[in-house]
Design a protein around this motif. Sequence first.
Motif, short mmCIF file in Angstrom:
data_model
loop_
_atom_site.label_atom_id
_atom_site.label_comp_id
_atom_site.label_asym_id
_atom_site.label_seq_id
_atom_site.Cartn_x
_atom_site.Cartn_y
_atom_site.Cartn_z
N LEU A 59 0.82 -1.21 0.00
CA LEU A 59 0.00 0.00 0.00
C LEU A 59 0.86 1.26 0.00
O LEU A 59 0.54 2.24 -0.67
CB LEU A 59 -0.93 -0.01 1.21
CG LEU A 59 -2.03 -1.08 1.19
CD1 LEU A 59 -2.75 -1.12 2.53
CD2 LEU A 59 -3.02 -0.85 0.06
N ALA A 60 1.96 1.24 0.74
CA ALA A 60 2.85 2.40 0.78
C ALA A 60 3.53 2.60 -0.58
O ALA A 60 3.59 3.72 -1.10
CB ALA A 60 3.89 2.23 1.88
N LEU A 64 -1.78 -6.64 -3.94
CA LEU A 64 -2.40 -5.33 -3.73
C LEU A 64 -3.89 -5.46 -3.45
O LEU A 64 -4.43 -4.76 -2.59
CB LEU A 64 -2.16 -4.44 -4.95
CG LEU A 64 -2.57 -2.98 -4.80
CD1 LEU A 64 -1.83 -2.32 -3.64
CD2 LEU A 64 -2.29 -2.22 -6.10
N LEU A 65 -4.56 -6.38 -4.14
CA LEU A 65 -5.98 -6.56 -3.92
C LEU A 65 -6.24 -7.05 -2.49
O LEU A 65 -7.13 -6.54 -1.81
CB LEU A 65 -6.56 -7.56 -4.93
CG LEU A 65 -8.06 -7.83 -4.82
CD1 LEU A 65 -8.87 -6.55 -5.04
CD2 LEU A 65 -8.49 -8.90 -5.82
N ASP A 66 -5.46 -8.01 -2.02
CA ASP A 66 -5.63 -8.50 -0.65
C ASP A 66 -5.29 -7.41 0.36
O ASP A 66 -5.98 -7.26 1.38
CB ASP A 66 -4.74 -9.73 -0.41
CG ASP A 66 -5.39 -11.02 -0.85
OD1 ASP A 66 -6.52 -10.97 -1.37
OD2 ASP A 66 -4.77 -12.08 -0.69
N ALA A 67 -4.23 -6.66 0.08
CA ALA A 67 -3.82 -5.59 1.00
C ALA A 67 -4.91 -4.53 1.10
O ALA A 67 -5.24 -4.06 2.20
CB ALA A 67 -2.52 -4.96 0.51
N PHE A 68 -5.48 -4.18 -0.02
CA PHE A 68 -6.49 -3.12 -0.03
C PHE A 68 -7.78 -3.58 0.62
O PHE A 68 -8.37 -2.87 1.43
CB PHE A 68 -6.75 -2.67 -1.46
CG PHE A 68 -7.68 -1.49 -1.56
CD1 PHE A 68 -7.33 -0.27 -1.02
CD2 PHE A 68 -8.90 -1.62 -2.18
CE1 PHE A 68 -8.19 0.82 -1.10
CE2 PHE A 68 -9.77 -0.54 -2.26
CZ PHE A 68 -9.41 0.68 -1.72
N THR A 69 -8.23 -4.78 0.29
CA THR A 69 -9.49 -5.25 0.86
C THR A 69 -9.36 -5.48 2.37
O THR A 69 -10.36 -5.39 3.09
CB THR A 69 -9.98 -6.55 0.19
OG1 THR A 69 -8.93 -7.53 0.23
CG2 THR A 69 -10.36 -6.32 -1.26
N GLU A 107 -13.81 9.15 1.91
CA GLU A 107 -12.89 8.02 1.74
C GLU A 107 -12.18 8.10 0.39
O GLU A 107 -10.95 7.95 0.31
CB GLU A 107 -13.67 6.71 1.87
CG GLU A 107 -12.81 5.47 1.91
CD GLU A 107 -13.63 4.23 2.17
OE1 GLU A 107 -13.22 3.42 3.01
OE2 GLU A 107 -14.69 4.06 1.53
N PHE A 108 -12.94 8.35 -0.67
CA PHE A 108 -12.36 8.40 -2.01
C PHE A 108 -11.44 9.61 -2.19
O PHE A 108 -10.57 9.60 -3.05
CB PHE A 108 -13.46 8.43 -3.06
CG PHE A 108 -13.96 7.07 -3.46
CD1 PHE A 108 -13.89 6.64 -4.78
CD2 PHE A 108 -14.50 6.20 -2.53
CE1 PHE A 108 -14.34 5.38 -5.15
CE2 PHE A 108 -14.96 4.95 -2.88
CZ PHE A 108 -14.87 4.53 -4.20
N ASN A 109 -11.61 10.64 -1.39
CA ASN A 109 -10.74 11.81 -1.45
C ASN A 109 -9.48 11.66 -0.60
O ASN A 109 -8.60 12.52 -0.63
CB ASN A 109 -11.51 13.06 -1.01
CG ASN A 109 -12.49 13.53 -2.06
OD1 ASN A 109 -12.25 13.42 -3.26
ND2 ASN A 109 -13.64 14.06 -1.63
N ASP A 110 -9.38 10.57 0.14
CA ASP A 110 -8.22 10.30 0.98
C ASP A 110 -7.10 9.71 0.12
O ASP A 110 -7.29 8.66 -0.50
CB ASP A 110 -8.62 9.32 2.08
CG ASP A 110 -7.47 8.97 3.02
OD1 ASP A 110 -6.32 9.34 2.74
OD2 ASP A 110 -7.73 8.31 4.04
N PRO A 111 -5.93 10.36 0.04
CA PRO A 111 -4.83 9.84 -0.79
C PRO A 111 -4.45 8.40 -0.48
O PRO A 111 -4.06 7.65 -1.38
CB PRO A 111 -3.67 10.81 -0.49
CG PRO A 111 -4.33 12.07 -0.06
CD PRO A 111 -5.57 11.64 0.69
N ALA A 112 -4.54 8.00 0.79
CA ALA A 112 -4.18 6.63 1.16
C ALA A 112 -5.13 5.61 0.54
O ALA A 112 -4.76 4.46 0.29
CB ALA A 112 -4.17 6.48 2.68
#
Length: 199
Positions: A25-26, A63-68, A99-104
């Motif tokens: 994610l980073a 990435l998919l697992d990390a994000f979910t 949430e969608f406006n959060d860069p992370a």
Amino acid sequence: MANTSPPDSSRRSERSRRAIFDAALALVGEVGYDKLTIEGIASRAGVGKQTIYRWWPSKAAVLLDAFTATVDDYDAKGLPDTGDLAADLKFVLRATADEFNDPAFQAPYRALAAAGANDEELSRAFVARLSEPGTRLYVDRLRAAQETGEVAAGIDVRIAAEMLLSPFSQRWLMRTGELTYDFVDTLVDQVLRGLRPRG
């Protein structure tokens, strides 16, 4: 007496998995999806790349697992139902805009969406694990509103949910405008105008 019990491999595995998720994610936020590599994730996480390949076949899968793993699980509680459909939808979509406006949040979500455009398997997994569960929550809330008479009986609530979510996603993905509370409120009001019973 010394503790001779073997180390807990499941705890070690979970620590490694968490480190890999954090690294993925980073890094996707720092270098973008195209430059994201398994080697880079492994180096940042402090694990061997074979550890990653033992659990995931590709950087997209990592990435998919990390994000979910970071996305709140709304399935148990669903959308709010205060008896005021417009207020409930505005409340949830405003929170979603935040949430969608959060860069992370933006970096991994955009990366997955872009990669999915050229990878059918990833796209299907993305829809199944992220998009579809969220859409079902809106469908359920609209169906409940239909049962109480806030939404007309003949309305297809699946299409109605997509009428709310698709303009939101399109604006964000294509950067055609800002995701503001005014936009969200107007979107809800205009969609509901077409869903309410006549007469």
